[in-house]
Write an enzyme that holds these catalytic residues in place. Structure first.
Site, PDB file in Angstrom:
ATOM      1  N   THR A   1       0.824  -1.208   0.000  1.00 38.75           N
ATOM      2  CA  THR A   1       0.000   0.000   0.000  1.00 38.75           C
ATOM      3  C   THR A   1       0.857   1.256   0.000  1.00 38.75           C
ATOM      4  O   THR A   1       0.441   2.304  -0.489  1.00 38.75           O
ATOM      5  CB  THR A   1      -0.945  -0.013   1.214  1.00 38.75           C
TER       6      THR A   1
ATOM      7  N   TYR B   1       4.794 -12.594   4.708  1.00 33.97           N
ATOM      8  CA  TYR B   1       3.721 -11.936   3.951  1.00 33.97           C
ATOM      9  C   TYR B   1       3.476 -12.740   2.689  1.00 33.97           C
ATOM     10  O   TYR B   1       4.308 -12.763   1.783  1.00 33.97           O
ATOM     11  CB  TYR B   1       4.139 -10.494   3.648  1.00 33.97           C
TER      12      TYR B   1
ATOM     13  N   LYS C   1       1.126 -12.790   7.466  1.00 31.64           N
ATOM     14  CA  LYS C   1       0.051 -11.984   6.896  1.00 31.64           C
ATOM     15  C   LYS C   1      -0.463 -12.743   5.688  1.00 31.64           C
ATOM     16  O   LYS C   1       0.256 -12.922   4.705  1.00 31.64           O
ATOM     17  CB  LYS C   1       0.561 -10.591   6.487  1.00 31.64           C
TER      18      LYS C   1
ATOM     19  N   ILE D   1      -3.938  -6.389   8.908  1.00 33.70           N
ATOM     20  CA  ILE D   1      -3.148  -5.304   8.315  1.00 33.70           C
ATOM     21  C   ILE D   1      -4.045  -4.720   7.235  1.00 33.70           C
ATOM     22  O   ILE D   1      -4.263  -5.321   6.186  1.00 33.70           O
ATOM     23  CB  ILE D   1      -1.802  -5.787   7.764  1.00 33.70           C
TER      24      ILE D   1
END
Length: 297
Positions: free
Chosen positions: A47, A136, A165, A206
Site C-alpha cells: 500500500t 507476507y 500476513k 493489516i
C-alpha cells in the site's frame, strides 16, 4: 510464546508532492493513526508503493514512522521485503538498527523460488536480526505461494518468525494454518475477510481501509479479539461497501483517491506505472465515502 506484533494494524499509504516523498504529510498521517486507536503502523508495504520508492526513501519512511511513534504504545512493523535475499537482509538490519519493532517480509517476487528457496530466504533474513518477522503471503501479486508446510517449518526453526500476513483471499487457508499450528499468529491481509479470519482465531489485521477509518478498524479488531463477535460483525457489515470500493482498482489507487477526497492528503499522486483511477471509479469512491464518518487529524 514468541514476541509478536498483532491487533489493529494499518498498511500506510506513502504521500507524494511533486513526485517527491511528502515527509510532513506522512508524519501527520501516522500521528492520526496513533490518535484513533491503531496498535501498529506498517510503512513501506504494498500500500505504501514500496516497489517504486528509492532505497533512501524506503529508509526515510521507516525513520519517520519510528520517530512518530516514540513515546506512544504504537509499534512499527516495517516493510522489509525484496526478491534479492541480500537486499532484504540489508533492509531488515536497517529497520532493526533504527528502532522498528518488527519487519513484514513479502515473498520474493518475479524470480519464483521453490518452497525450499522460500525457506532458505526467510531463514537467512530471520537469522540476520533479533526483532520479530512476519511473513507476507500474497501470491496474486508476487507469483509464488508460501505453502503451509513451509510456514510451519519456518515457525518451528526460526525463533523470531512468529506468524504470517495472509492475503491469498482464502479463509480456508487461514483456518488450515490455525488448526495445524495454534500458536502461529495469522493476520488478515484483506479487508473483505477481516471478520471471518478474526472470528476463526486470527490475531489481527493489516488493513488498507484503516488509512481512512482507523477508529472503526481498531474497534472491529479489538471486539473480535475479545470474542465480542456480534458487535464486531455489526462494524464489519457497515464496512462492507467501503472495503469493496477500495479495491475497485489495484491497491493503493483507490485508497489514495479516498484519502485525497477526504482532505487527508493535499495532492493525489502516484508513481508510474500506477496512475489515477478512472473517472467512473473516482466518482464511485467519492459517493461511497460520504456514507462514513471520517475522523480528522
Amino acid at each position: 510464546m514468541k514476541n509478536s506484533l498483532q491487533g489493529a494494524m494499518t498498511a500506510l499509504i506513502t504521500p507524494f508532492k511533486n513526485q517527491k516523498l511528502d515527509e510532513a504529510s506522512f508524519e501527520k498521517l501516522i500521528k492520526r493513526q496513533i490518535k484513533h486507536g491503531i496498535d501498529v503502523v506498517v510503512p513501506v508495504g504494498t500500500t505504501g508503493e514500496s516497489a517504486t520508492l528509492t532505497h533512501d526513501e524506503h529508509r526515510i519512511c521507516i525513520e519517520i514512522a519510528v520517530d512518530a511513534c516514540k513515546g506512544t504504545n504504537v509499534k512499527v512493523l516495517a516493510g522489509a521485503g525484496s526478491n534479492a535475499t541480500h537486499e532484504a537482509i540489508g533492509i531488515a538490519k536497517f529497520a532493526q538498527a533504527h528502532g522498528a519493532h518488527g519487519i513484514l517480509s513479502v515473498a520474493p517476487y518475479y524470480n519464483k523460488p521453490t518452497q525450499e528457496g522460500l525457506y532458505e530466504h526467510y531463514k537467512a533474513i530471520a537469522n540476520s536480526i533479533e526483532i520479530p518477522v512476519l511473513l507476507y503471503n500474497v501470491p496474486g501479486r508476487v507469483g509464488v505461494d508460501i505453502l503451509p508446510a513451509t510456514v510451519f517449518r519456518l515457525f518451528k526453526d526460526c525463533k523470531n518468525i512468529y506468524g504470517i500476513k495472509e492475503a491469498t483471499g482464502s479463509i480456508d487457508r487461514c483456518v488450515d494454518l490455525l488448526a495445524h499450528e495454534p500458536d502461529l499468529v495469522v493476520i488478515s491481509g484483506e479487508d473483505a475477510i477481516n471478520y471471518p479470519i478474526l472470528s476463526n482465531g486470527g490475531k489481527g489485521v493489516i488493513s488498507v481501509t484503516a488509512n481512512l477509518l482507523p477508529d472503526q478498524i481498531s474497534q472491529l479488531t479489538h471486539l473480535a479479539m475479545n470474542e465480542e463477535y456480534k458487535k464486531a460483525k455489526l462494524i464489519n457489515d457497515n464496512l462492507y461497501t467501503i472495503n469493496k470500493t477500495l479495491f475497485c482498482e489495484s491497491n493503493p489507487i483507490p485508497i489514495k483517491a479516498a484519502m485525497y477526497l477526504a482532505g487527508l492528503i493535499d495532492t493525489l499522486e502516484y508513481r508510474l506505472p500506477l496512475c489515477k483511477p478512472s473517472k467512473e471509479n473516482f466518482k464511485k469512491i467519492e459517493e461511497v465515502i460520504k456514507n462514513y464518518e471520517i475522523k480528522g487529524f
